[in-house]
Scaffold this motif. Structure first.
Motif, mmCIF file in Angstrom:
data_model
loop_
_atom_site.group_PDB
_atom_site.id
_atom_site.type_symbol
_atom_site.label_atom_id
_atom_site.label_comp_id
_atom_site.label_asym_id
_atom_site.label_seq_id
_atom_site.Cartn_x
_atom_site.Cartn_y
_atom_site.Cartn_z
ATOM 1 N N SER A 51 28.405 105.115 2.085
ATOM 2 C CA SER A 51 28.817 105.527 0.742
ATOM 3 C C SER A 51 30.088 106.370 0.765
ATOM 4 C CB SER A 51 27.696 106.314 0.060
ATOM 5 O OG SER A 51 27.530 107.567 0.697
ATOM 6 N N HIS B 75 37.890 95.185 -4.544
ATOM 7 C CA HIS B 75 36.609 95.873 -4.707
ATOM 8 C C HIS B 75 36.728 97.031 -5.692
ATOM 9 C CE1 HIS B 75 34.585 93.777 -1.388
ATOM 10 N NE2 HIS B 75 35.783 93.730 -0.872
ATOM 11 N N PRO B 76 37.253 96.758 -6.890
ATOM 12 C CA PRO B 76 37.353 97.853 -7.859
ATOM 13 C C PRO B 76 35.957 98.316 -8.254
ATOM 14 C CG PRO B 76 37.748 95.778 -8.952
ATOM 15 C CD PRO B 76 37.639 95.479 -7.478
ATOM 16 N N ASN B 77 35.830 99.569 -8.514
ATOM 17 C CA ASN B 77 34.566 100.153 -8.958
ATOM 18 C C ASN B 77 33.460 100.133 -7.910
ATOM 19 O OD1 ASN B 77 35.734 100.564 -11.571
ATOM 20 N ND2 ASN B 77 35.367 98.387 -11.965
ATOM 21 N N ASP B 78 33.781 99.791 -6.672
ATOM 22 C CA ASP B 78 32.775 99.843 -5.612
ATOM 23 C C ASP B 78 32.659 101.298 -5.172
ATOM 24 O OD1 ASP B 78 31.275 99.761 -3.204
ATOM 25 O OD2 ASP B 78 31.867 97.677 -2.901
ATOM 26 N N GLU B 79 31.543 101.922 -5.482
ATOM 27 C CA GLU B 79 31.375 103.353 -5.246
ATOM 28 C C GLU B 79 31.294 103.715 -3.768
ATOM 29 O OE1 GLU B 79 28.207 104.815 -7.687
ATOM 30 O OE2 GLU B 79 29.191 104.126 -9.528
ATOM 31 N N LYS C 7 35.540 105.437 -1.281
ATOM 32 C CA LYS C 7 35.839 106.721 -1.916
ATOM 33 C C LYS C 7 37.326 106.928 -2.173
ATOM 34 C CE LYS C 7 31.726 108.138 -2.362
ATOM 35 N NZ LYS C 7 31.128 107.930 -3.662
ATOM 36 N N LYS D 269 44.922 97.462 -9.996
ATOM 37 C CA LYS D 269 43.510 97.066 -10.009
ATOM 38 C C LYS D 269 42.625 98.050 -9.248
ATOM 39 C CE LYS D 269 44.782 92.272 -10.475
ATOM 40 N NZ LYS D 269 45.077 91.042 -9.821
ATOM 41 N N THR E 240 40.719 101.328 -8.549
ATOM 42 C CA THR E 240 40.144 102.395 -9.376
ATOM 43 C C THR E 240 39.871 103.662 -8.561
ATOM 44 O OG1 THR E 240 37.929 101.500 -9.009
ATOM 45 C CG2 THR E 240 39.115 100.755 -10.984
ATOM 46 N N GLN E 241 39.882 103.554 -7.250
ATOM 47 C CA GLN E 241 39.639 104.704 -6.391
ATOM 48 C C GLN E 241 40.907 105.565 -6.305
ATOM 49 O OE1 GLN E 241 39.299 101.485 -5.446
ATOM 50 N NE2 GLN E 241 37.181 101.148 -4.876
#
Length: 140
Positions: free
Chosen positions: A55, A76-80, A83, A124, A126-127
């Protein structure tokens, strides 16, 4: 390589180094599609790895690896689990870098098979992203 040792020893972080096809001791011929597939395979390996905290993955790339890191994170946008993204001395795309390095290339753009069009992928992601560059880099 020294900065990787520092990351491992002083920050006590796990590091996975990837040799893309056609680079280092790996076999095959390099291609944009192949290099991106290699990066995706490495990320999927990390996602399944039971020996690390999956994670807290940070994608890092330098020079060409920066373009690969940008593409990988954009895929892999928004893949929590991812980090952050760190890119060091990378470029917006191969064509623009080539034109800057070799002025005559602008007349032969059709000859450039590699794109690594990071400028179109960056939005694209988001991180959080850290961009590192230095004036002493003579290539990028």
């Amino acid at each position: 390589m020294n900065n990787i040792k520092l990351i491992f020893h002083f920050l006590q972080l796990n590091v996975l180094l990837v040799e893309y096809r056609g680079f280092g001791k790996s076999e095959s011929k390099p291609s944009e599609k192949g290099v991106k597939r290699d990066a995706e395979a490495a990320l999927q390996y990390l996602f399944k790895c039971e020996k690390i905290d999956t994670s807290k993955i940070i994608i890092f790339g330098r020079s060409l690896g920066g373009a690969v890191a940008i593409h990988l994170a954009a895929s892999h946008p928004n893949d929590e689990r991812i980090k952050a993204v760190i890119v060091e001395n990378t470029f917006t795309d191969i064509t623009n870098m080539s034109i800057h390095l070799f002025k005559f290339v602008k007349y032969f753009k059709f000859l450039i098979n590699l794109k690594f069009d990071s400028i179109n992928y960056i939005s694209k992601i988001t991180q959080p992203i850290l961009f590192l560059s230095g004036k002493m880099d003579t290539l990028v």
